[in-house]
Motif scaffolding. Structure first.
Motif, PDB file in Angstrom:
ATOM      1  N   GLY A 303       0.822  -1.197   0.000  1.00 16.02           N
ATOM      2  CA  GLY A 303       0.000   0.000   0.000  1.00 16.02           C
ATOM      3  C   GLY A 303       0.857   1.247   0.000  1.00 16.02           C
ATOM      4  O   GLY A 303       2.001   1.245   0.486  1.00 16.02           O
ATOM      5  N   SER A 304       0.326   2.336  -0.525  1.00 18.29           N
ATOM      6  CA  SER A 304       1.101   3.571  -0.643  1.00 18.29           C
ATOM      7  C   SER A 304       1.510   4.140   0.712  1.00 18.29           C
ATOM      8  O   SER A 304       2.638   4.614   0.878  1.00 18.29           O
ATOM      9  CB  SER A 304       0.306   4.622  -1.421  1.00 18.29           C
ATOM     10  OG  SER A 304       0.088   4.220  -2.736  1.00 18.29           O
ATOM     11  N   GLY A 305       0.578   4.125   1.681  1.00 22.30           N
ATOM     12  CA  GLY A 305       0.908   4.670   3.001  1.00 22.30           C
ATOM     13  C   GLY A 305       1.987   3.876   3.709  1.00 22.30           C
ATOM     14  O   GLY A 305       3.034   4.419   4.073  1.00 22.30           O
ATOM     15  N   PRO A 306       1.777   2.562   3.926  1.00 24.83           N
ATOM     16  CA  PRO A 306       2.836   1.758   4.534  1.00 24.83           C
ATOM     17  C   PRO A 306       4.112   1.761   3.703  1.00 24.83           C
ATOM     18  O   PRO A 306       5.217   1.720   4.246  1.00 24.83           O
ATOM     19  CB  PRO A 306       2.213   0.357   4.586  1.00 24.83           C
ATOM     20  CG  PRO A 306       0.736   0.594   4.624  1.00 24.83           C
ATOM     21  CD  PRO A 306       0.526   1.800   3.763  1.00 24.83           C
ATOM     22  N   GLY A 307       3.968   1.848   2.366  1.00 20.26           N
ATOM     23  CA  GLY A 307       5.156   1.917   1.510  1.00 20.26           C
ATOM     24  C   GLY A 307       5.960   3.175   1.785  1.00 20.26           C
ATOM     25  O   GLY A 307       7.192   3.144   1.789  1.00 20.26           O
ATOM     26  N   ALA A 308       5.270   4.292   2.015  1.00 19.43           N
ATOM     27  CA  ALA A 308       5.963   5.538   2.340  1.00 19.43           C
ATOM     28  C   ALA A 308       6.755   5.409   3.636  1.00 19.43           C
ATOM     29  O   ALA A 308       7.892   5.873   3.742  1.00 19.43           O
ATOM     30  CB  ALA A 308       4.944   6.678   2.442  1.00 19.43           C
ATOM     31  N   VAL A 309       6.152   4.770   4.626  1.00 17.62           N
ATOM     32  CA  VAL A 309       6.838   4.562   5.913  1.00 17.62           C
ATOM     33  C   VAL A 309       8.090   3.715   5.715  1.00 17.62           C
ATOM     34  O   VAL A 309       9.178   4.050   6.191  1.00 17.62           O
ATOM     35  CB  VAL A 309       5.879   3.912   6.924  1.00 17.62           C
ATOM     36  CG1 VAL A 309       6.623   3.538   8.211  1.00 17.62           C
ATOM     37  CG2 VAL A 309       4.711   4.844   7.233  1.00 17.62           C
ATOM     38  N   LEU A 310       7.934   2.610   5.003  1.00 14.39           N
ATOM     39  CA  LEU A 310       9.075   1.718   4.774  1.00 14.39           C
ATOM     40  C   LEU A 310      10.164   2.416   3.967  1.00 14.39           C
ATOM     41  O   LEU A 310      11.359   2.237   4.231  1.00 14.39           O
ATOM     42  CB  LEU A 310       8.614   0.456   4.047  1.00 14.39           C
ATOM     43  CG  LEU A 310       7.797  -0.543   4.869  1.00 14.39           C
ATOM     44  CD1 LEU A 310       7.235  -1.634   3.967  1.00 14.39           C
ATOM     45  CD2 LEU A 310       8.662  -1.158   5.980  1.00 14.39           C
ATOM     46  N   ALA A 311       9.771   3.211   2.968  1.00 13.88           N
ATOM     47  CA  ALA A 311      10.753   3.892   2.127  1.00 13.88           C
ATOM     48  C   ALA A 311      11.557   4.903   2.931  1.00 13.88           C
ATOM     49  O   ALA A 311      12.790   4.978   2.810  1.00 13.88           O
ATOM     50  CB  ALA A 311      10.054   4.574   0.959  1.00 13.88           C
ATOM     51  N   LEU A 312      10.879   5.688   3.769  1.00 13.66           N
ATOM     52  CA  LEU A 312      11.601   6.677   4.572  1.00 13.66           C
ATOM     53  C   LEU A 312      12.513   5.980   5.577  1.00 13.66           C
ATOM     54  O   LEU A 312      13.661   6.386   5.784  1.00 13.66           O
ATOM     55  CB  LEU A 312      10.609   7.586   5.290  1.00 13.66           C
ATOM     56  CG  LEU A 312      11.241   8.815   5.957  1.00 13.66           C
ATOM     57  CD1 LEU A 312      11.754   9.786   4.912  1.00 13.66           C
ATOM     58  CD2 LEU A 312      10.236   9.505   6.869  1.00 13.66           C
TER      59      LEU A 312
END
Length: 542
Positions: A303-312
Protein backbone atom coordinates in the motif's frame (compact mmCIF):
# COMPACT_ATOMS: atom_id res chain seq x y z
CA UNK A 1 26.85 27.13 -3.22
CA UNK A 2 26.80 27.54 -6.95
CA UNK A 3 27.21 26.12 -10.40
CA UNK A 4 30.70 25.09 -11.45
CA UNK A 5 31.73 23.08 -14.51
CA UNK A 6 28.11 22.18 -15.29
CA UNK A 7 27.64 20.71 -11.81
CA UNK A 8 25.55 21.71 -8.84
CA UNK A 9 27.89 22.14 -5.88
CA UNK A 10 27.10 23.20 -2.30
CA UNK A 11 29.99 25.28 -1.00
CA UNK A 12 28.82 24.43 2.47
CA UNK A 13 26.07 22.16 3.78
CA UNK A 14 22.73 23.70 4.55
CA UNK A 15 22.56 24.19 8.29
CA UNK A 16 19.99 22.64 10.59
CA UNK A 17 18.49 26.10 10.95
CA UNK A 18 16.95 25.54 7.51
CA UNK A 19 14.90 22.63 8.82
CA UNK A 20 12.31 23.33 11.44
CA UNK A 21 13.37 26.44 13.36
CA UNK A 22 10.97 25.82 16.22
CA UNK A 23 12.25 22.31 16.91
CA UNK A 24 14.61 22.04 19.85
CA UNK A 25 18.32 21.45 19.07
CA UNK A 26 18.29 18.16 20.97
CA UNK A 27 15.51 16.87 18.75
CA UNK A 28 17.46 17.76 15.62
CA UNK A 29 20.57 15.99 16.89
CA UNK A 30 19.12 12.74 18.09
CA UNK A 31 15.59 12.35 16.82
CA UNK A 32 12.61 11.85 19.07
CA UNK A 33 10.52 8.71 19.25
CA UNK A 34 6.88 9.47 18.50
CA UNK A 35 7.58 13.16 17.97
CA UNK A 36 7.41 13.74 21.76
CA UNK A 37 7.84 17.39 22.62
CA UNK A 38 6.97 18.50 19.08
CA UNK A 39 3.75 20.50 18.84
CA UNK A 40 1.04 19.53 16.36
CA UNK A 41 1.91 22.21 13.81
CA UNK A 42 5.60 21.32 13.77
CA UNK A 43 4.76 17.63 13.70
CA UNK A 44 2.68 18.18 10.53
CA UNK A 45 5.45 20.27 8.96
CA UNK A 46 7.95 17.55 9.78
CA UNK A 47 5.89 14.87 8.05
CA UNK A 48 4.89 17.09 5.13
CA UNK A 49 8.52 18.00 4.41
CA UNK A 50 9.30 14.67 2.73
CA UNK A 51 6.13 14.27 0.60
CA UNK A 52 6.08 15.03 -3.14
CA UNK A 53 2.51 14.58 -4.49
CA UNK A 54 0.97 15.04 -7.90
CA UNK A 55 -2.34 16.82 -8.38
CA UNK A 56 -5.15 17.37 -10.87
CA UNK A 57 -5.77 20.51 -12.88
CA UNK A 58 -3.73 23.46 -14.12
CA UNK A 59 -4.18 25.59 -10.99
CA UNK A 60 -3.10 25.02 -7.42
CA UNK A 61 -5.92 23.20 -5.52
CA UNK A 62 -6.80 24.60 -2.10
CA UNK A 63 -5.68 21.42 -0.30
CA UNK A 64 -2.28 21.56 -2.00
CA UNK A 65 -1.75 25.25 -1.24
CA UNK A 66 -2.54 24.57 2.42
CA UNK A 67 -0.15 21.61 2.52
CA UNK A 68 2.60 23.72 0.94
CA UNK A 69 2.06 26.43 3.55
CA UNK A 70 2.43 23.65 6.11
CA UNK A 71 5.85 22.64 4.83
CA UNK A 72 5.03 20.18 2.00
CA UNK A 73 8.23 19.01 0.31
CA UNK A 74 7.00 20.01 -3.13
CA UNK A 75 5.00 18.84 -6.14
CA UNK A 76 5.44 16.83 -9.33
CA UNK A 77 3.93 18.07 -12.55
CA UNK A 78 2.26 15.68 -15.01
CA UNK A 79 0.60 16.28 -18.37
CA UNK A 80 -2.74 17.21 -16.79
CA UNK A 81 -1.05 20.18 -15.09
CA UNK A 82 0.19 21.68 -18.36
CA UNK A 83 -2.00 24.09 -20.35
CA UNK A 84 -0.43 24.17 -23.85
CA UNK A 85 -2.79 26.90 -25.03
CA UNK A 86 -1.77 29.44 -22.40
CA UNK A 87 1.83 30.66 -22.71
CA UNK A 88 3.51 31.11 -19.35
CA UNK A 89 0.81 29.20 -17.46
CA UNK A 90 3.24 26.62 -16.03
CA UNK A 91 5.61 29.35 -14.88
CA UNK A 92 2.77 31.09 -13.07
CA UNK A 93 1.76 27.78 -11.50
CA UNK A 94 5.32 27.39 -10.21
CA UNK A 95 5.20 30.92 -8.82
CA UNK A 96 2.06 29.97 -6.90
CA UNK A 97 3.79 26.87 -5.52
CA UNK A 98 6.79 28.90 -4.36
CA UNK A 99 4.59 31.63 -2.90
CA UNK A 100 3.03 28.98 -0.67
CA UNK A 101 6.39 27.35 0.14
CA UNK A 102 9.60 29.06 -1.04
CA UNK A 103 11.54 25.86 -0.22
CA UNK A 104 9.43 23.57 -2.42
CA UNK A 105 10.87 21.05 -4.85
CA UNK A 106 9.10 21.28 -8.22
CA UNK A 107 9.72 18.10 -10.18
CA UNK A 108 8.76 16.89 -13.63
CA UNK A 109 9.29 13.84 -15.85
CA UNK A 110 10.92 15.44 -18.88
CA UNK A 111 13.13 12.86 -20.58
CA UNK A 112 12.73 13.90 -24.20
CA UNK A 113 11.40 11.36 -26.70
CA UNK A 114 8.51 9.28 -25.42
CA UNK A 115 8.28 10.85 -21.97
CA UNK A 116 7.46 14.55 -21.94
CA UNK A 117 5.09 16.62 -19.84
CA UNK A 118 5.89 20.18 -20.93
CA UNK A 119 5.49 19.26 -24.62
CA UNK A 120 2.99 16.43 -24.28
CA UNK A 121 0.35 18.14 -26.43
CA UNK A 122 2.53 18.20 -29.55
CA UNK A 123 5.22 15.68 -28.64
CA UNK A 124 8.78 16.34 -27.53
CA UNK A 125 10.89 18.42 -29.86
CA UNK A 126 13.96 16.68 -28.44
CA UNK A 127 14.66 13.06 -29.41
CA UNK A 128 14.79 10.46 -26.67
CA UNK A 129 17.62 8.47 -25.15
CA UNK A 130 17.57 5.61 -27.68
CA UNK A 131 18.11 8.06 -30.57
CA UNK A 132 20.99 9.67 -28.68
CA UNK A 133 22.46 6.26 -27.93
CA UNK A 134 22.31 5.25 -31.61
CA UNK A 135 24.06 8.47 -32.64
CA UNK A 136 26.59 8.06 -29.80
CA UNK A 137 27.64 11.71 -29.85
CA UNK A 138 28.40 12.80 -26.29
CA UNK A 139 28.24 16.49 -27.16
CA UNK A 140 24.83 16.03 -28.74
CA UNK A 141 23.51 14.27 -25.63
CA UNK A 142 24.86 17.03 -23.40
CA UNK A 143 23.06 19.59 -25.58
CA UNK A 144 19.85 17.55 -25.33
CA UNK A 145 20.15 17.74 -21.55
CA UNK A 146 20.77 21.47 -21.73
CA UNK A 147 17.71 22.05 -23.91
CA UNK A 148 15.52 19.99 -21.58
CA UNK A 149 16.93 21.96 -18.66
CA UNK A 150 16.19 25.29 -20.35
CA UNK A 151 12.57 24.20 -20.93
CA UNK A 152 12.22 23.06 -17.32
CA UNK A 153 13.80 26.16 -15.87
CA UNK A 154 11.48 28.42 -17.89
CA UNK A 155 8.56 26.49 -16.34
CA UNK A 156 9.87 27.11 -12.82
CA UNK A 157 10.94 23.49 -12.34
CA UNK A 158 14.03 22.80 -10.23
CA UNK A 159 14.20 18.97 -10.42
CA UNK A 160 14.00 17.09 -13.74
CA UNK A 161 13.31 13.40 -13.22
CA UNK A 162 15.80 12.30 -15.89
CA UNK A 163 17.94 10.76 -17.27
CA UNK A 164 17.01 7.09 -17.43
CA UNK A 165 20.26 5.39 -16.42
CA UNK A 166 18.94 1.86 -16.94
CA UNK A 167 20.86 -0.47 -19.26
CA UNK A 168 18.12 -2.05 -21.39
CA UNK A 169 19.55 -5.57 -21.57
CA UNK A 170 16.13 -7.20 -21.96
CA UNK A 171 14.74 -6.42 -25.45
CA UNK A 172 11.26 -7.36 -24.20
CA UNK A 173 11.37 -4.78 -21.39
CA UNK A 174 7.86 -3.24 -21.47
CA UNK A 175 8.60 -0.01 -19.62
CA UNK A 176 12.23 1.05 -20.22
CA UNK A 177 12.94 0.24 -23.87
CA UNK A 178 13.67 3.35 -25.93
CA UNK A 179 13.81 5.46 -22.77
CA UNK A 180 17.29 3.94 -22.27
CA UNK A 181 20.46 4.91 -24.12
CA UNK A 182 20.82 1.24 -25.04
CA UNK A 183 22.06 -2.18 -23.98
CA UNK A 184 25.78 -1.38 -23.71
CA UNK A 185 26.84 -0.49 -20.17
CA UNK A 186 29.73 1.78 -21.16
CA UNK A 187 27.61 3.70 -23.67
CA UNK A 188 24.74 4.16 -21.22
CA UNK A 189 27.20 5.34 -18.56
CA UNK A 190 28.79 7.95 -20.83
CA UNK A 191 25.47 9.33 -22.07
CA UNK A 192 23.94 9.35 -18.59
CA UNK A 193 26.79 11.58 -17.41
CA UNK A 194 26.47 13.79 -20.49
CA UNK A 195 22.73 14.38 -20.10
CA UNK A 196 23.27 15.22 -16.42
CA UNK A 197 25.96 17.77 -17.33
CA UNK A 198 23.61 19.38 -19.80
CA UNK A 199 20.62 19.47 -17.48
CA UNK A 200 22.53 20.85 -14.52
CA UNK A 201 24.30 23.47 -16.66
CA UNK A 202 20.86 25.07 -17.01
CA UNK A 203 20.59 25.47 -13.24
CA UNK A 204 18.18 22.61 -12.56
CA UNK A 205 18.82 19.35 -10.76
CA UNK A 206 18.92 16.02 -12.60
CA UNK A 207 17.61 12.74 -11.20
CA UNK A 208 19.13 9.48 -12.52
CA UNK A 209 16.66 6.59 -12.52
CA UNK A 210 15.76 3.78 -11.71
CA UNK A 211 18.31 2.54 -9.14
CA UNK A 212 19.76 -0.09 -8.99
CA UNK A 213 18.72 -0.74 -12.60
CA UNK A 214 15.36 -1.53 -14.22
CA UNK A 215 16.80 -2.60 -17.58
CA UNK A 216 16.68 -6.39 -17.22
CA UNK A 217 13.01 -6.63 -16.30
CA UNK A 218 10.25 -8.18 -18.39
CA UNK A 219 7.36 -6.71 -16.39
CA UNK A 220 6.19 -3.14 -15.77
CA UNK A 221 6.42 -1.95 -12.15
CA UNK A 222 3.41 0.30 -12.79
CA UNK A 223 1.39 -2.90 -13.06
CA UNK A 224 3.21 -5.49 -10.92
CA UNK A 225 6.40 -6.06 -8.94
CA UNK A 226 9.30 -7.05 -11.22
CA UNK A 227 11.94 -9.48 -10.03
CA UNK A 228 15.45 -9.27 -11.49
CA UNK A 229 17.05 -12.69 -11.47
CA UNK A 230 20.62 -11.43 -11.53
CA UNK A 231 23.33 -11.79 -8.92
CA UNK A 232 24.60 -8.71 -7.16
CA UNK A 233 27.90 -9.25 -8.96
CA UNK A 234 26.09 -9.11 -12.31
CA UNK A 235 24.22 -5.99 -11.22
CA UNK A 236 27.49 -4.32 -10.21
CA UNK A 237 29.07 -5.24 -13.54
CA UNK A 238 26.24 -4.43 -15.95
CA UNK A 239 23.72 -2.11 -14.29
CA UNK A 240 25.37 -0.03 -11.55
CA UNK A 241 28.07 1.70 -13.66
CA UNK A 242 25.69 4.33 -15.12
CA UNK A 243 24.68 5.29 -11.58
CA UNK A 244 28.32 5.46 -10.56
CA UNK A 245 28.88 7.77 -13.54
CA UNK A 246 25.92 9.88 -12.39
CA UNK A 247 27.32 10.17 -8.87
CA UNK A 248 30.74 11.18 -10.24
CA UNK A 249 28.92 13.87 -12.21
CA UNK A 250 27.46 15.21 -8.93
CA UNK A 251 23.91 14.32 -9.92
CA UNK A 252 21.45 16.10 -7.67
CA UNK A 253 19.17 13.11 -7.14
CA UNK A 254 18.69 9.42 -7.82
CA UNK A 255 15.31 7.70 -8.12
CA UNK A 256 14.78 4.21 -6.74
CA UNK A 257 13.17 1.34 -8.64
CA UNK A 258 10.29 -0.84 -7.48
CA UNK A 259 12.18 -4.03 -8.32
CA UNK A 260 13.33 -7.00 -6.27
CA UNK A 261 17.02 -7.96 -6.38
CA UNK A 262 17.10 -11.31 -4.52
CA UNK A 263 20.56 -10.85 -2.99
CA UNK A 264 19.38 -7.57 -1.47
CA UNK A 265 16.27 -9.23 0.01
CA UNK A 266 12.65 -9.65 -0.96
CA UNK A 267 11.59 -6.03 -0.52
CA UNK A 268 11.52 -3.83 -3.63
CA UNK A 269 14.54 -1.53 -3.78
CA UNK A 270 12.44 1.53 -2.92
CA UNK A 271 11.54 0.00 0.45
CA UNK A 272 14.83 -1.80 1.02
CA UNK A 273 17.56 -0.40 3.34
CA UNK A 274 20.15 -2.58 1.57
CA UNK A 275 19.42 -0.87 -1.75
CA UNK A 276 19.70 2.60 -0.22
CA UNK A 277 22.96 1.58 1.46
CA UNK A 278 24.27 0.36 -1.89
CA UNK A 279 23.58 3.77 -3.42
CA UNK A 280 25.28 5.61 -0.56
CA UNK A 281 28.28 3.27 -0.96
CA UNK A 282 28.67 4.68 -4.46
CA UNK A 283 29.24 8.07 -2.84
CA UNK A 284 25.85 9.69 -3.49
CA UNK A 285 25.00 12.25 -0.82
CA UNK A 286 22.23 13.94 -2.77
CA UNK A 287 18.53 13.21 -2.81
CA UNK A 288 17.13 9.69 -2.95
CA UNK A 289 13.67 10.03 -4.50
CA UNK A 290 11.22 7.14 -4.60
CA UNK A 291 9.53 6.12 -7.80
CA UNK A 292 5.79 6.75 -7.54
CA UNK A 293 4.21 5.05 -4.55
CA UNK A 294 0.91 4.70 -6.41
CA UNK A 295 2.47 2.15 -8.78
CA UNK A 296 1.10 -1.36 -8.37
CA UNK A 297 4.51 -2.73 -7.39
CA UNK A 298 4.00 -0.90 -4.06
CA UNK A 299 0.30 -0.09 -3.89
CA UNK A 300 -0.87 -3.65 -4.59
CA UNK A 301 1.66 -5.06 -2.14
CA UNK A 302 2.01 -3.06 1.07
CA UNK A 303 0.00 0.00 0.00
CA UNK A 304 1.10 3.57 -0.64
CA UNK A 305 0.91 4.67 3.00
CA UNK A 306 2.84 1.76 4.53
CA UNK A 307 5.16 1.92 1.51
CA UNK A 308 5.96 5.54 2.34
CA UNK A 309 6.84 4.56 5.91
CA UNK A 310 9.07 1.72 4.77
CA UNK A 311 10.75 3.89 2.13
CA UNK A 312 11.60 6.68 4.57
CA UNK A 313 12.82 4.17 7.13
CA UNK A 314 14.95 2.54 4.43
CA UNK A 315 16.69 5.82 3.64
CA UNK A 316 14.61 7.67 1.04
CA UNK A 317 14.44 11.46 1.21
CA UNK A 318 11.53 12.44 -1.03
CA UNK A 319 8.40 10.31 -1.28
CA UNK A 320 6.88 10.67 -4.73
CA UNK A 321 3.18 9.93 -4.30
CA UNK A 322 2.51 9.59 -8.03
CA UNK A 323 0.15 10.70 -10.75
CA UNK A 324 -3.48 10.86 -9.55
CA UNK A 325 -4.75 10.77 -13.13
CA UNK A 326 -3.55 7.15 -13.34
CA UNK A 327 -5.80 6.11 -10.46
CA UNK A 328 -9.51 6.00 -9.89
CA UNK A 329 -12.12 4.37 -7.67
CA UNK A 330 -11.18 0.92 -8.98
CA UNK A 331 -7.66 1.46 -7.72
CA UNK A 332 -8.88 2.60 -4.32
CA UNK A 333 -8.37 6.31 -4.88
CA UNK A 334 -10.99 9.01 -5.23
CA UNK A 335 -8.93 12.19 -5.54
CA UNK A 336 -5.47 13.67 -5.58
CA UNK A 337 -5.98 14.89 -2.01
CA UNK A 338 -6.85 11.36 -0.90
CA UNK A 339 -3.56 10.06 -2.36
CA UNK A 340 -1.61 12.70 -0.43
CA UNK A 341 -3.54 12.12 2.80
CA UNK A 342 -2.97 8.37 2.61
CA UNK A 343 0.78 8.92 2.69
CA UNK A 344 0.67 11.80 5.19
CA UNK A 345 -1.53 9.96 7.67
CA UNK A 346 0.59 6.81 7.50
CA UNK A 347 3.71 8.87 8.27
CA UNK A 348 1.98 10.65 11.17
CA UNK A 349 0.87 7.32 12.62
CA UNK A 350 4.39 5.89 12.24
CA UNK A 351 5.80 8.92 14.05
CA UNK A 352 3.24 8.45 16.82
CA UNK A 353 3.94 4.76 17.38
CA UNK A 354 7.72 5.05 17.15
CA UNK A 355 8.15 3.21 13.84
CA UNK A 356 9.72 6.48 12.62
CA UNK A 357 11.54 9.09 14.70
CA UNK A 358 12.05 12.77 14.03
CA UNK A 359 15.59 12.00 12.87
CA UNK A 360 14.23 10.03 9.90
CA UNK A 361 12.45 13.16 8.71
CA UNK A 362 15.21 15.59 9.62
CA UNK A 363 17.90 13.67 7.78
CA UNK A 364 15.74 13.67 4.65
CA UNK A 365 14.64 17.27 5.09
CA UNK A 366 18.25 18.40 5.45
CA UNK A 367 19.10 16.96 2.03
CA UNK A 368 15.95 18.47 0.49
CA UNK A 369 16.74 21.94 1.81
CA UNK A 370 20.34 21.66 0.65
CA UNK A 371 19.14 20.73 -2.83
CA UNK A 372 16.68 23.63 -3.01
CA UNK A 373 19.29 26.11 -1.81
CA UNK A 374 21.87 24.79 -4.27
CA UNK A 375 19.55 25.12 -7.25
CA UNK A 376 18.37 28.54 -6.08
CA UNK A 377 21.94 29.82 -5.99
CA UNK A 378 22.76 28.16 -9.31
CA UNK A 379 19.84 30.02 -10.89
CA UNK A 380 20.90 33.27 -9.26
CA UNK A 381 24.32 32.89 -10.89
CA UNK A 382 22.55 33.03 -14.28
CA UNK A 383 19.33 34.96 -13.70
CA UNK A 384 16.45 34.95 -16.16
CA UNK A 385 17.25 38.26 -17.79
CA UNK A 386 18.26 39.27 -21.29
CA UNK A 387 21.63 37.88 -22.21
CA UNK A 388 22.20 35.92 -19.01
CA UNK A 389 19.55 33.18 -18.87
CA UNK A 390 20.77 29.78 -20.12
CA UNK A 391 20.36 29.68 -23.88
CA UNK A 392 19.20 26.64 -25.86
CA UNK A 393 21.90 24.74 -27.69
CA UNK A 394 20.67 25.70 -31.13
CA UNK A 395 20.77 22.09 -32.31
CA UNK A 396 18.55 21.00 -35.20
CA UNK A 397 16.87 18.08 -33.46
CA UNK A 398 14.91 16.99 -36.53
CA UNK A 399 18.18 16.67 -38.43
CA UNK A 400 19.72 14.70 -35.56
CA UNK A 401 16.72 12.37 -35.33
CA UNK A 402 16.94 11.85 -39.09
CA UNK A 403 20.51 10.64 -38.80
CA UNK A 404 19.36 8.01 -36.32
CA UNK A 405 16.76 6.49 -38.66
CA UNK A 406 17.84 3.00 -39.66
CA UNK A 407 16.35 0.19 -41.72
CA UNK A 408 14.43 -0.08 -44.97
CA UNK A 409 12.52 2.78 -46.59
CA UNK A 410 9.79 1.99 -49.14
CA UNK A 411 10.34 2.43 -52.85
CA UNK A 412 7.74 5.23 -52.96
CA UNK A 413 9.54 7.44 -50.45
CA UNK A 414 9.99 10.99 -51.75
CA UNK A 415 7.96 10.16 -54.87
CA UNK A 416 4.43 11.22 -55.69
CA UNK A 417 2.68 14.53 -55.24
CA UNK A 418 1.39 16.38 -52.23
CA UNK A 419 -2.13 15.35 -53.25
CA UNK A 420 -1.39 11.64 -52.97
CA UNK A 421 -2.80 10.51 -49.60
CA UNK A 422 -0.99 8.35 -47.08
CA UNK A 423 -2.87 5.56 -45.35
CA UNK A 424 -1.61 5.12 -41.78
CA UNK A 425 -2.28 1.75 -40.12
CA UNK A 426 -1.46 2.16 -36.45
CA UNK A 427 -0.86 -1.03 -34.49
CA UNK A 428 0.58 0.58 -31.38
CA UNK A 429 -1.92 -0.62 -28.84
CA UNK A 430 0.17 -0.76 -25.68
CA UNK A 431 -0.58 1.78 -22.97
CA UNK A 432 2.57 3.14 -21.38
CA UNK A 433 1.75 4.68 -18.03
CA UNK A 434 5.22 6.22 -17.73
CA UNK A 435 4.70 8.26 -20.90
CA UNK A 436 1.07 9.13 -20.24
CA UNK A 437 -1.19 10.30 -23.08
CA UNK A 438 0.84 10.82 -26.25
CA UNK A 439 0.21 13.16 -29.13
CA UNK A 440 -0.13 11.39 -32.48
CA UNK A 441 3.10 12.91 -33.75
CA UNK A 442 3.40 10.69 -36.83
CA UNK A 443 -0.04 11.54 -38.22
CA UNK A 444 0.61 15.21 -37.55
CA UNK A 445 4.03 15.21 -39.24
CA UNK A 446 2.76 13.39 -42.32
CA UNK A 447 -0.37 15.56 -42.51
CA UNK A 448 1.75 18.69 -42.78
CA UNK A 449 2.88 17.35 -46.16
CA UNK A 450 -0.03 15.34 -47.59
CA UNK A 451 -3.55 14.16 -46.70
CA UNK A 452 -3.50 11.34 -44.13
CA UNK A 453 -6.12 8.69 -43.44
CA UNK A 454 -5.63 6.80 -40.21
CA UNK A 455 -6.97 3.37 -39.23
CA UNK A 456 -6.15 0.89 -36.51
CA UNK A 457 -4.05 -2.07 -37.59
CA UNK A 458 -6.36 -5.08 -37.08
CA UNK A 459 -5.45 -8.51 -35.83
CA UNK A 460 -3.68 -10.67 -38.45
CA UNK A 461 -6.90 -12.40 -39.54
CA UNK A 462 -8.52 -9.07 -40.37
CA UNK A 463 -5.80 -7.56 -42.54
CA UNK A 464 -7.12 -8.83 -45.89
CA UNK A 465 -10.59 -7.42 -45.24
CA UNK A 466 -9.14 -4.08 -44.09
CA UNK A 467 -6.87 -3.71 -47.11
CA UNK A 468 -9.85 -4.43 -49.37
CA UNK A 469 -12.25 -2.11 -47.55
CA UNK A 470 -9.77 0.77 -47.74
CA UNK A 471 -9.16 0.15 -51.44
CA UNK A 472 -5.42 -0.21 -50.95
CA UNK A 473 -3.24 -1.48 -53.79
CA UNK A 474 0.49 -2.19 -54.09
CA UNK A 475 0.85 1.34 -55.46
CA UNK A 476 -0.80 2.96 -52.41
CA UNK A 477 1.32 4.94 -49.99
CA UNK A 478 0.85 2.97 -46.77
CA UNK A 479 2.60 3.42 -43.42
CA UNK A 480 2.31 0.70 -40.76
CA UNK A 481 3.22 1.76 -37.21
CA UNK A 482 4.34 -0.69 -34.49
CA UNK A 483 6.01 -0.35 -31.12
CA UNK A 484 6.20 -3.98 -29.93
CA UNK A 485 7.76 -6.72 -32.06
CA UNK A 486 7.78 -9.48 -29.44
CA UNK A 487 7.98 -12.90 -31.14
CA UNK A 488 4.50 -14.34 -31.50
CA UNK A 489 2.92 -10.98 -30.66
CA UNK A 490 -0.10 -9.53 -32.43
CA UNK A 491 1.67 -6.44 -33.75
CA UNK A 492 4.44 -8.40 -35.42
CA UNK A 493 2.01 -10.87 -37.00
CA UNK A 494 -0.35 -8.12 -38.23
CA UNK A 495 2.46 -6.01 -39.69
CA UNK A 496 3.87 -9.04 -41.48
CA UNK A 497 0.41 -9.88 -42.84
CA UNK A 498 0.01 -6.36 -44.27
CA UNK A 499 3.47 -6.49 -45.75
CA UNK A 500 2.70 -9.75 -47.54
CA UNK A 501 -0.34 -8.08 -49.11
CA UNK A 502 1.35 -4.72 -49.68
CA UNK A 503 5.12 -5.30 -49.94
CA UNK A 504 5.64 -1.63 -50.79
CA UNK A 505 4.25 -0.42 -47.47
CA UNK A 506 6.50 1.54 -45.11
CA UNK A 507 6.79 -0.43 -41.89
CA UNK A 508 7.80 2.01 -39.16
CA UNK A 509 8.81 0.62 -35.78
CA UNK A 510 9.01 3.10 -32.90
CA UNK A 511 10.15 0.70 -30.13
CA UNK A 512 13.40 -1.10 -29.43
CA UNK A 513 14.97 -3.01 -32.28
CA UNK A 514 14.56 -6.76 -31.69
CA UNK A 515 17.59 -9.01 -31.88
CA UNK A 516 16.56 -10.19 -35.36
CA UNK A 517 15.24 -6.77 -36.34
CA UNK A 518 17.61 -6.31 -39.23
CA UNK A 519 15.82 -9.15 -41.01
CA UNK A 520 12.53 -7.22 -41.02
CA UNK A 521 11.65 -4.78 -43.83
CA UNK A 522 11.17 -1.95 -41.34
CA UNK A 523 12.55 1.50 -40.65
CA UNK A 524 13.37 2.20 -37.01
CA UNK A 525 12.81 5.60 -35.38
CA UNK A 526 14.12 4.47 -31.95
CA UNK A 527 11.34 6.25 -30.13
CA UNK A 528 8.34 8.55 -30.40
CA UNK A 529 9.07 12.27 -30.48
CA UNK A 530 7.97 15.15 -32.65
CA UNK A 531 11.57 15.42 -33.84
CA UNK A 532 11.67 11.77 -34.96
CA UNK A 533 8.24 12.02 -36.60
CA UNK A 534 9.24 15.11 -38.57
CA UNK A 535 12.48 13.42 -39.63
CA UNK A 536 10.57 10.35 -40.81
CA UNK A 537 7.99 12.43 -42.69
CA UNK A 538 10.77 14.33 -44.45
CA UNK A 539 12.46 11.08 -45.42
CA UNK A 540 9.24 9.57 -46.75
CA UNK A 541 7.65 12.60 -48.41
CA UNK A 542 10.41 15.14 -48.85
Amino acid sequence: MGLRDGRLHPDHPAGDDLLHPRAAPAQRRTGVRGGEGVNAADRLRLVNSVILPGFLGTALPAWLEEALRNGLGGVVYFSQNIDPDTPGAVGRLSEAVLAANPHAVIGIDEEGGNVTRLQSAAGSGIPGAAVLGVLDDIGLTEDAGRDIGVLARAAGVNLVLAPVADVNTNPLNPIIGVRSFGADTARVSAHTAALIRGLQSAGVGACAKHFPGHGDTSTDSHLELPRVELSLEEMRRDHLPPFTAAVKQSVAAVMSAHIVIPELGELPATLNPAAAALLRELGHDGLLVTDALDMAAVRAGVGSGPGAVLALKAGADLLCVGNPSNLGPKAGSTSDEDDYREVRDALLAALDDGTLTTSHFETASRRIRRFVETTRQARAAAPDSAGSAPAPSGRDWVEAAGRALTGVLPAWSRNGTAADPVQLLDGRGRTNIAAGPLSDVFSAALARRTPVRRSALPDPAGTTDLVGSLGLTPESRVVVLTDDLAPGGAQLAAAQAVHRLLPGAAWVHTGTVPADGQDLPAVYTHGTSRASAEALAARLLG
